[in-house]
Design a protein around this motif. Structure first.
Motif, PDB file in Angstrom:
ATOM      1  N   PRO A 118      25.730  52.181  11.343  1.00 12.17           N
ATOM      2  CA  PRO A 118      24.744  51.110  11.543  1.00 12.17           C
ATOM      3  C   PRO A 118      24.094  51.213  12.917  1.00 12.17           C
ATOM      4  O   PRO A 118      24.705  51.697  13.858  1.00 12.17           O
ATOM      5  N   ASP A 119      22.845  50.751  13.020  1.00  9.49           N
ATOM      6  CA  ASP A 119      22.107  50.839  14.276  1.00  9.49           C
ATOM      7  C   ASP A 119      22.667  49.835  15.278  1.00  9.49           C
ATOM      8  O   ASP A 119      23.128  48.757  14.901  1.00  9.49           O
ATOM      9  N   THR A 120      22.630  50.195  16.547  1.00  9.41           N
ATOM     10  CA  THR A 120      23.176  49.321  17.592  1.00  9.41           C
ATOM     11  C   THR A 120      22.218  49.248  18.772  1.00  9.41           C
ATOM     12  O   THR A 120      21.308  50.068  18.910  1.00  9.41           O
ATOM     13  N   SER A 121      22.453  48.265  19.604  1.00  8.17           N
ATOM     14  CA  SER A 121      21.640  48.086  20.805  1.00  8.17           C
ATOM     15  C   SER A 121      22.536  48.203  22.036  1.00  8.17           C
ATOM     16  O   SER A 121      23.735  47.954  21.971  1.00  8.17           O
ATOM     17  N   SER A 122      21.951  48.570  23.165  1.00  8.02           N
ATOM     18  CA  SER A 122      22.696  48.710  24.416  1.00  8.02           C
ATOM     19  C   SER A 122      21.890  48.068  25.543  1.00  8.02           C
ATOM     20  O   SER A 122      20.699  48.363  25.708  1.00  8.02           O
ATOM     21  N   TRP A 123      22.515  47.196  26.289  1.00  2.07           N
ATOM     22  CA  TRP A 123      21.805  46.541  27.387  1.00  2.07           C
ATOM     23  C   TRP A 123      21.377  47.547  28.445  1.00  2.07           C
ATOM     24  O   TRP A 123      20.327  47.392  29.080  1.00  2.07           O
ATOM     25  N   LYS A 124      22.173  48.606  28.624  1.00  3.74           N
ATOM     26  CA  LYS A 124      21.808  49.635  29.595  1.00  3.74           C
ATOM     27  C   LYS A 124      20.503  50.318  29.196  1.00  3.74           C
ATOM     28  O   LYS A 124      19.619  50.545  30.023  1.00  3.74           O
TER      29      LYS A 124
END
Length: 366
Positions: A118-124
């Protein structure tokens, strides 16, 4: 104009095929292309390009973590070879390519070829990406779904992303070659053949194909499931075939370097992946006038028009896949019409010439 393609490596995969096709499809003698791989080993398509197209390829050995030395190595390469365009393929090569090109006259293009599932997000990433965009002339995506994902997960504005579909040369396969292959594989002429060509990776969902075929085969015993490819899921797939007693009706060929005749031997191409960008093997099947059954993920529903060039089903839905297989099995005229329409859509949307012209225009854009 000197274009440097920055990528992980040149092993066998969709991203690598796009790079290979851009290089082999370049007909402009004023554009010289080369490749910089940030990881080793180089891979078979890299060796092939070195031999057949006489392409200069540099292979680095990226260290674990963030490799600052790799940035310097790539920067030296860009300056020494007076590179005009740094075309980065996938996210990590973009990071290194953009930082390496900083301070040089080279312009940066970043192409996103697909997303993980699944697709994910990263704050960095969401912090650093706007900074990388300041160093990047153009971002491209291979599907609308990929474009939307770049906005949602990478904080890249939609108006900064251009859609460039993958393109390939159409395949061709003499009828006699297909007949010979079927005879070699032991496929009777009156059997219906479903199948796919892909690496045996969990994301491709071969398990769903086998389970669906096991149910389908009970009603249509004169049928074959042809699976071309190899990978980490092979042992699991073999176990499922034995569990459902399908050894006589499922054929595993392993990896085939040029599977054009295998695709041509199919009556229906299957692609029930959990995630896709724009599948190159799906385009190959369409170029051979094959109808397809694909999942409603990524670029699949953009490539395949439901009920016009194939059937689009829900993701990981056994009932939908079995139903679609039965629908196409019982209606030969429908299969042939979908196949003809698939070829027309391929010619209109996914030709190699169209893709190469789109990238050439970006290279020449100031």
């Amino acid at each position: 104009m000197k274009v440097l393609h920055v990528t992980y490596d040149m092993r066998i995969g969709g991203t690598e095929m796009v790079i290979k096709n851009i290089i082999e499809g370049n007909t402009d003698p004023d554009i010289k292309m080369s490749i910089f791989c940030i990881e080793s080993p180089l891979g078979p398509w890299g060796h092939e390009l070195q031999k057949t197209a006489l392409i200069d390829i540099t292979v680095a050995n990226r260290k674990p973590g963030f490799d600052f030395e790799l940035i310097q190595q790539l920067r030296n390469h860009i300056k020494t070879n007076t590179i005009d365009i740094v075309h980065c393929h996938q996210y990590t090569p973009w990071v290194y390519g953009a930082l390496a090109a900083m301070g040089s006259s080279a312009r940066v293009i970043f192409t996103e070829h697909g997303r993980f599932y699944p697709d994910t997000s990263s704050w960095k990433r969401k912090i650093i990406n706007p900074l990388l965009m300041q160093l990047t002339q153009q971002v491209t995506a291979i599907s609308r779904a990929t474009k939307e994902a770049l906005k949602a997960f990478e904080n890249i504005p939609l108006n900064k992303i251009k859609l460039v579909y993958n393109g390939i040369l159409p395949l061709s396969s003499p009828k006699s070659d297909v007949e010979t292959l079927k005879e070699t594989l032991g496929i009777p002429n009156d059997f219906l053949v479903f199948g796919t060509v892909s690496r045996m990776d969990p994301i491709k969902n071969h398990k769903l194909m086998v389970r669906a075929f096991a149910e389908f085969n009970q009603t249509f015993p004169n049928s074959i499931l042809l699976l071309v490819g190899d990978g980490e899921e092979k042992e699991t797939i073999v176990g499922l075939i034995e569990q459902y007693s399908l050894s006589s009706n499922v054929i595993l060929t392993g990896y085939i370097k040029k599977p054009v005749n295998h695709i041509a031997a199919l009556d229906v191409f299957l692609l029930p992946s959990f995630s896709e960008g724009t599948s190159m093997t799906l385009l190959e099947a369409m170029s051979l006038s094959k109808p397809s059954i694909v999942t409603d993920v990524g670029g699949n529903p953009e490539v395949v028009q439901h009920a016009e060039t194939g059937i689009v089903i829900k993701n990981n839905n056994l009932k939908d896949l079995v139903s679609a297989m039965k629908t196409l099995a019982t209606d030969r005229q429908s299969r042939e019409l979908l196949g003809r329409n698939a070829k027309l859509r391929f010619d209109d949307m996914f030709s190699l010439d169209k893709m190469c012209k789109a990238y050439k225009a970006l290279y020449q854009k100031r």
